[in-house]
Enzyme design. Structure first.
Site, short mmCIF file in Angstrom:
data_model
loop_
_atom_site.label_atom_id
_atom_site.label_comp_id
_atom_site.label_asym_id
_atom_site.label_seq_id
_atom_site.Cartn_x
_atom_site.Cartn_y
_atom_site.Cartn_z
N SER A 1 44.93 39.42 42.24
CA SER A 1 43.86 39.68 41.26
C SER A 1 43.93 41.16 40.93
CB SER A 1 42.51 39.35 41.88
OG SER A 1 42.49 38.01 42.28
N CYS B 1 35.00 35.28 44.56
CA CYS B 1 36.43 35.56 44.69
C CYS B 1 36.81 35.70 46.16
CB CYS B 1 36.80 36.83 43.94
SG CYS B 1 38.56 37.20 44.09
N ASP C 1 37.60 32.73 41.50
CA ASP C 1 38.98 33.22 41.55
C ASP C 1 39.34 33.20 43.02
OD1 ASP C 1 41.37 34.46 40.81
OD2 ASP C 1 40.55 36.47 40.97
N TRP D 1 41.75 31.76 46.46
CA TRP D 1 43.08 31.37 46.92
C TRP D 1 43.02 31.02 48.39
CZ3 TRP D 1 41.77 36.35 45.26
CH2 TRP D 1 41.70 37.32 46.24
#
Ligand code: FAD
Length: 635
Positions: free
Chosen positions: A401, A587, A632, A634
């Protein structure tokens, strides 16, 4: 966006199938290589039933030709498609996905099967696989096997193996086939050892030959820009045993641009220690130059990676040598173990039996055994290196990011990367590929030097490393209106995109724009250890741009996480969401944090909005659909 049909010279896949007497075609939608790998494995398995198959990247062909596939007798189209981000198709499947949505398409009589790759921790689990499967059927195609779904949060290898067993059973029944050969002894690529002219040898380029020497825009996935590293700094405090790096990459003269919230993709290189170690374990001269060329002249990709190149280049730039090899690889290389028990172990793990699966999970996956570790632990295993090069997966780009605002830093991207290192159950230190490359660069211990030095600045005292990158657009965006309040939740490196958001909100504020509340929930272990960008955040706080809430999990007896702080502030957050149309952003860790945060927002909606449990869940879903709750994340 990516230019489409880059380097398309392959023409119609149906023509190529007809030319090569092929009946089966496998399309993949792959972002990290797994879906492509599954397609390759199915194509390889097809050989044991006497089926000639072809793997095709949908981005490099005309998918309209699916309508012509029905003219091939006993045809079969298989789709291994991953879901990426917020239920999106992968970059290479984007165009196919759009095409599929058109109502005019007629796929009557097309035989197909779909295996989706997803991750249960994400909201839209396997959305693309489900859509492709349903849509093909709506357009008249005939399903040969039920949709398979792999969960990357669990054991996707297991899911794939289980599905492929059912798939082959159905295929055998439908086409009246029997298994007649074992595919594991079959080679896909022909080894060519020759004296290759120096100017034809790849040295690590992922795109065009010599593209790192003569850089030409436009830069994208297949033509990365070699970005000079302007800064590489440690963010954790000196006493910390861990490391988190702040990198600044120069975009000057690249014509690359980004927007705040986008991702930067980096092509990493493997540690030279590991590369050399493979050479030693197999007794091979790594500087030998080879080429691997597909025996099948109709294959879409002629080589498994850019060829010719030296073994060293292949192992350094093109092959994944650190993750755990899949069961097919273990099966393939078993024949090269001379010790019977070692061969039996590999064969068992490569078999599709229940015992084999348990052993694979226990010995390989849980044991974190990469190919290097396997070669160490099974000393009689000596596969020819060119065969390893054929079967190992490709090394993939890593995404980060972007942690800067494009308004403040239009010619550079910043990234914030925590260095991955962990002790494995066999007492080895495993190191993440990309982040440890950044770390070696930070320590100025990076090898190999030549192509990653700044071409204009080659002297040893003031050199500058470079990294091959491209920018990937995301949907993680600040609200259109400055006034809209934003609530950002980003523990650890989840802070990355929010650093860019905060920079941009501050920029807007000093320009006199009416900027709404900018609230950050950040978490780390200890104030004196891993508080990222502490001074910057304090500065924005003192300038009244930022309302900062930090959870230090280990600074007191009881663990405190961002989720605790969110609960405490429930009423205030609810009012901001309901009365002021605040946008929520999450995030970081997809596995636990993002799910926990979502549950808390659901709880808050019940507690302060008086909604029922179902009503609260529907409310949060609606925020997501409207783009007011963005993630966002992961894993
Ligand atoms: P790899 O070589 O890829 O190794 C990582 C793998 O090692 C893990 O996937 C896991 O399988 C294994 N592993 C790690 N720890 C353990 C353990 N304790 N035990 C067993 N196995 C383990 N990362 C950031 O730091 N900052 C960011 O801003 C950021 N943004 C991202 C944005 C997106 C959209 C995505 C998809 C990912 C992002 N990541 C970010 C993650 C990043 O892409 C890399 O995955 C990460 O840096 C590790 O890469 P690596 O090559 O160093 O490690």
């Amino acid at each position: 966006t990516l230019p489409t049909k880059i380097g398309t010279t392959n023409g119609s896949f149906v023509d190529r199938m007809l030319h090569g007497n092929k009946t089966m075609v496998l399309f993949y939608g792959s972002q990290t290589g797994t879906a492509e790998d599954f397609a390759q494995r199915l194509a390889k398995q097809a050989k044991r039933y006497g089926i000639a198959a072809m793997v095709v990247d949908p981005e490099e062909t005309e998918m309209e030709d699916l309508q012509r596939l029905v003219t091939i007798e006993n045809h079969l189209a298989v789709f291994t498609v991953a879901t990426y981000g917020e239920g999106d198709p992968t970059d290479n499947a984007q165009e196919f996905y759009e095409w599929l949505r058109q109502d005019a398409n007629d796929l009557n009589g097309l035989h197909y099967a779909v295996f989706g790759l997803g991750n249960k921790t994400y909201e839209y689990y396997n959305a693309v696989g489900k859509y492709v499967d349903r849509r093909l059927s709506e357009l008249g195609a005939v399903r040969v096997a039920e949709l398979g779904m792999g969960d990357d949060d669990g054991n996707i290898e297991d899911d794939f193996i289980a599905w492929s067993a059912v798939f082959w059973k159905n295929v055998c029944q439908k086409y009246r086939l029997v298994r007649d050969t074992d595919e594991s002894t079959m080679r896909q690529y022909k080894l060519i050892k020759d004296i290759f002219p120096q100017e034809t040898i790849f040295t690590g380029e992922v795109g065009r030959l010599k593209c790192y020497e003569k850089q030409k825009s436009p830069f994208h996935l297949r033509n990365p820009f070699l970005a000079p590293i302007l800064a590489n700094k440690e963010l954790f405090k000196p006493d910390s045993l861990r490391s988190c790096l702040h990198l600044e990459l120069d975009l000057t003269n690249s014509r690359l641009s980004y927007e705040t919230g986008d991702h930067v993709a980096i092509f990493p290189t493997n540690d030279s220690y590991l590369v050399n170690h493979i050479g030693e374990l197999l007794g091979v001269d790594l500087d030998e130059v080879i080429s691997l060329v597909d025996f099948d002249e109709d294959a879409q990709k002629k080589n498994p990676f850019p060829c010719p190149c030296s073994y060293r280049t292949a192992l350094t730039h093109y092959l994944d040598i650190t993750s755990v090899p899949n069961t097919q690889i273990l099966k393939d290389i078993a024949q090269y173990a001379t010790d019977e028990s070692e061969r039996a172990l590999l064969t068992l793990m490569g078999s599709y039996s229940e015992d084999g699966r348990i052993k694979y999970k226990d010995w390989a996956l849980d044991g974190c055994r990469s190919i290097v570790v396997i070669l160490e632990d099974l000393p009689s295993l000596k596969p020819p290196l060119e065969y390893l090069c054929e079967v190992l997966p490709r090394l993939q780009a890593r995404y980060y990011s972007i942690s800067s605002s494009s308004k403040i830093y239009p010619t550079s991207v910043h990234l914030t990367a925590v260095v991955v290192q962990y002790l494995t159950p066999t007492q080895r230190i495993a190191k993440g590929v990309a982040t440890n490359q950044f770390r070696r660069m930070y320590l100025k211990e990076y090898d190999p030097k030549p192509i990653f030095y700044d071409n204009n600045n080659n002297d040893e005292t003031s050199f500058c490393y470079r990294l091959p990158i491209y920018i990937r657009k995301s949907t993680f965006r600040l609200p259109f209106k400055f006034q809209t309040p934003i609530i950002m939740i980003g523990p650890g490196t989840g802070l990355a995109p929010f650093r860019g958001f905060i920079q941009e909100r501050h920029f807007q504020k000093i320009q006199g724009k009416p900027v709404g509340e900018t609230i950050l929930y950040y978490g780390c272990r200890k104030r004196d250890e891993d508080f990222l960008y502490e001074d910057e955040l304090k500065y924005y706080e003192s300038e009244k741009t930022l309302e900062l809430h930090v959870a230090f999990s280990r600074d007191q007896e009881h663990k405190v996480y961002v989720t605790h702080l969110l609960r405490l502030d429930g009423e205030k957050l609810w009012k901001l969401i309901i009365n002021n149309n605040a946008n929520l952003y999450v995030c970081g860790d997809a596995k636990h944090m993002s799910r926990d945060v979502q549950m808390i927002i659901v709880d808050i909606a019940q507690l302060f909005g008086g909604l029922t449990s179902e009503g609260a869940m529907a409310f949060v879903k609606d925020l997501i659909v409207k783009g007011r709750y963005s993630q966002d994340v992961w894993s």
